[in-house]
Write a protein that holds these residues in place. Structure first.
Motif, short mmCIF file in Angstrom:
data_model
loop_
_atom_site.label_atom_id
_atom_site.label_comp_id
_atom_site.label_asym_id
_atom_site.label_seq_id
_atom_site.Cartn_x
_atom_site.Cartn_y
_atom_site.Cartn_z
N LYS A 4 0.88 -1.13 -0.14
CA LYS A 4 -0.17 -0.11 0.05
C LYS A 4 0.86 1.40 0.02
CE LYS A 4 -4.07 -1.73 2.34
NZ LYS A 4 -4.96 -1.49 1.43
N THR A 5 2.00 1.21 0.74
CA THR A 5 2.70 2.22 0.86
C THR A 5 3.51 2.69 -0.21
OG1 THR A 5 3.36 1.79 3.13
CG2 THR A 5 4.88 3.20 1.81
N ALA A 6 4.07 1.49 -1.16
CA ALA A 6 4.55 1.60 -2.52
C ALA A 6 3.50 2.28 -3.71
CB ALA A 6 5.02 0.52 -3.07
N GLN A 7 2.21 1.88 -3.39
CA GLN A 7 1.14 2.33 -4.36
C GLN A 7 0.86 3.90 -4.14
OE1 GLN A 7 -1.93 -0.17 -3.53
NE2 GLN A 7 -1.09 -1.90 -4.66
N TYR A 8 1.03 4.14 -2.89
CA TYR A 8 0.68 5.63 -2.49
C TYR A 8 1.80 6.38 -3.18
CZ TYR A 8 0.14 9.67 0.62
OH TYR A 8 0.03 10.81 1.00
N LEU A 9 3.05 6.04 -2.73
CA LEU A 9 4.32 6.93 -3.20
C LEU A 9 4.55 6.92 -4.78
CD1 LEU A 9 6.77 5.92 -0.40
CD2 LEU A 9 5.41 7.88 -0.53
N LYS A 10 3.87 5.88 -5.30
CA LYS A 10 3.81 6.09 -6.96
C LYS A 10 2.94 7.16 -7.34
CE LYS A 10 3.33 3.27 -10.86
NZ LYS A 10 1.95 3.91 -11.51
N ILE A 11 1.66 7.50 -6.44
CA ILE A 11 0.98 8.46 -6.80
C ILE A 11 1.59 9.82 -6.71
CG2 ILE A 11 -1.16 9.32 -6.27
CD1 ILE A 11 -2.48 6.49 -5.80
N ILE A 12 2.24 9.87 -5.45
CA ILE A 12 2.79 11.10 -5.13
C ILE A 12 3.85 11.51 -6.16
CG2 ILE A 12 4.26 12.12 -3.45
CD1 ILE A 12 1.38 11.95 -2.47
N ASN A 13 4.62 10.47 -6.40
CA ASN A 13 5.71 10.85 -7.52
C ASN A 13 5.18 11.36 -8.87
OD1 ASN A 13 8.45 10.68 -8.33
ND2 ASN A 13 7.97 9.03 -9.53
N GLU A 14 4.06 10.48 -9.22
CA GLU A 14 3.41 10.98 -10.40
C GLU A 14 2.65 12.31 -10.62
OE1 GLU A 14 0.80 7.75 -10.93
OE2 GLU A 14 2.20 6.53 -12.10
N GLU A 15 2.26 12.77 -9.19
CA GLU A 15 1.67 13.95 -9.00
C GLU A 15 2.44 15.02 -8.31
OE1 GLU A 15 -1.44 14.61 -9.82
OE2 GLU A 15 -2.22 12.73 -10.32
N LYS A 16 3.57 14.79 -8.33
CA LYS A 16 4.71 15.83 -7.58
C LYS A 16 4.53 17.26 -8.30
CE LYS A 16 8.83 14.39 -10.31
NZ LYS A 16 9.60 13.59 -10.56
N ASP A 17 4.17 17.35 -9.49
CA ASP A 17 4.01 18.90 -10.04
C ASP A 17 2.72 19.40 -9.47
OD1 ASP A 17 6.43 18.55 -11.50
OD2 ASP A 17 5.59 18.02 -13.32
N ASN A 18 1.50 18.66 -9.48
CA ASN A 18 0.37 19.01 -8.95
C ASN A 18 0.46 19.49 -7.68
OD1 ASN A 18 -0.99 18.67 -11.59
ND2 ASN A 18 -1.72 16.86 -10.90
N ILE A 19 1.20 18.59 -6.73
CA ILE A 19 1.57 18.89 -5.50
C ILE A 19 2.35 20.52 -5.35
CG2 ILE A 19 2.71 18.27 -3.21
CD1 ILE A 19 1.99 15.40 -4.05
N LEU A 20 3.32 20.40 -6.17
CA LEU A 20 3.89 21.95 -5.81
C LEU A 20 2.94 22.92 -6.30
CD1 LEU A 20 7.45 20.67 -7.28
CD2 LEU A 20 6.89 21.23 -4.93
N ASN A 21 2.16 22.85 -7.38
CA ASN A 21 1.23 23.83 -7.78
C ASN A 21 0.46 24.16 -6.71
OD1 ASN A 21 2.42 23.99 -10.18
ND2 ASN A 21 1.07 22.60 -11.40
N ASN A 22 -0.27 22.97 -6.00
CA ASN A 22 -0.82 23.31 -4.83
C ASN A 22 -0.45 24.06 -3.59
OD1 ASN A 22 -3.07 22.04 -6.01
ND2 ASN A 22 -2.78 20.12 -5.00
N LEU A 23 0.85 23.76 -3.48
CA LEU A 23 1.83 24.49 -2.30
C LEU A 23 1.74 25.96 -2.81
CD1 LEU A 23 3.64 24.17 0.15
CD2 LEU A 23 5.44 23.82 -1.59
N THR A 24 2.02 26.37 -3.91
CA THR A 24 2.09 27.75 -4.45
C THR A 24 0.59 28.36 -4.17
OG1 THR A 24 3.73 27.28 -6.06
CG2 THR A 24 2.45 29.13 -6.50
N LYS A 25 -0.40 27.75 -4.55
CA LYS A 25 -1.67 28.18 -4.34
C LYS A 25 -1.92 28.49 -2.85
CE LYS A 25 -3.61 26.17 -8.35
NZ LYS A 25 -4.68 24.87 -9.06
N VAL A 26 -1.61 27.52 -2.06
CA VAL A 26 -1.68 27.64 -0.52
C VAL A 26 -0.97 28.90 0.03
CG1 VAL A 26 -1.50 26.90 1.76
CG2 VAL A 26 -2.60 25.33 -0.08
#
Length: 268
Positions: free
Chosen positions: A53-75
């Motif tokens: 489950k952890t590996a699956q979750y971190l795979k999503i995080i890796n794939e979505e890292k650009d979106n996460i950084l964009n969200n950080l900027t919005k916040v």
């Protein structure tokens, strides 16, 4: 010499089924808590306790890292409050950290990398090394993440560095509920500081998170506590209680600070 009276501090604990990719919810919570000086979210990492489950979750995080950084900027751009926003971060050298970003007045004030990674998490995450205190206009803030609460030294070092209030972002499971409140009260009492524990609620897979976010004062009294559902706890606290308690019960002035240096010298 009379010490200058400190202003009251308004804090907001966002107890939620935290998803760093859900920018609409993050901004909605922040809007509700906008009158607060500090808004803190739960720990970002909660993927159950199996390696799969952890590996699956971190795979999503890796794939979505650009979106996460964009969200950080919005916040960051959405508020002048201090925002403590936990995220899973992949650094330029490829390392993964369980990170709390500290945003203030529209800028990145700094980051805290979780120091005490729970044993199974060491397969994936590197450990941080530095306990950081962040200076705001009204107070000094220390930051910890989940399992850090089990180690008194972490909170003690933050207090020695001048923290008035320590925020612990957590994904604390129901099965360990007996430890949550007692550890947070102990860390506040140890150092005669305010402590705010912001926990996740809901579930991930078969793992249930207990909620129970709370604020403890320097006397060890629980000032407010959430149940186990989504909730934003907003509370005004009087920082002057710190000095009053340290004068009344003088453990902070009288403990042997040199013991920390002695331990380090013995280790060397």
């Amino acid at each position: 010499m009379k010490k200058e009276k400190k202003e009251n501090l308004r804090i907001a604990l966002v107890q939620s089924e935290y998803d760093p990719l859900d920018i609409k919810s993050l901004l909605k919570y922040m809007a509700w808590a906008e009158s607060s000086d500090i808004i803190c979210f739960p720990e970002a990492f909660a993927a159950g306790r199996t390696i799969e489950k952890t590996a699956q979750y971190l795979k999503i995080i890796n794939e979505e890292k650009d979106n996460i950084l964009n969200n950080l900027t919005k916040v960051r751009e959405a508020s002048n409050s201090c925002i403590i926003l936990p995220l899973v971060e992949k650094t330029e050298n490829g390392k993964l950290y369980n990170t709390s970003f500290v945003l203030y007045k529209g800028k990145l004030l700094g980051k805290y990398y979780k120091i005490h990674v729970f044993p199974w998490g060491e397969f994936f995450f590197d450990c941080g090394e530095d306990q950081k205190v962040f200076e705001l206009d009204k107070c000094s803030v220390g930051v910890m993440i989940c399992y850090d609460a089990a180690f008194p030294e972490t909170a003690r070092i933050l207090a020695l560095k001048g923290a008035d209030i320590i925020f612990i972002s957590a994904s604390w499971p129901q099965e360990a509920a007996y430890l949550w409140k007692s550890r947070l009260i102990a860390r506040a009492l140890d150092n005669q500081v305010f402590l705010a524990g912001v926990n996740r609620c809901g579930s991930v897979g078969s793992e249930i998170f207990m909620g129970g976010s709370l604020v403890v004062d320097p006397r060890g009294d629980v000032l407010a506590q959430c149940g186990n559902a989504e909730q934003i706890l907003i509370l005004d606290i009087d920082l002057n209680i710190i000095e009053k308690e340290r004068e009344q019960e003088p453990v902070w002035q009288t403990f042997d600070r040199s013991i920390y240096q002695k331990v380090l010298e013995d280790k060397e």
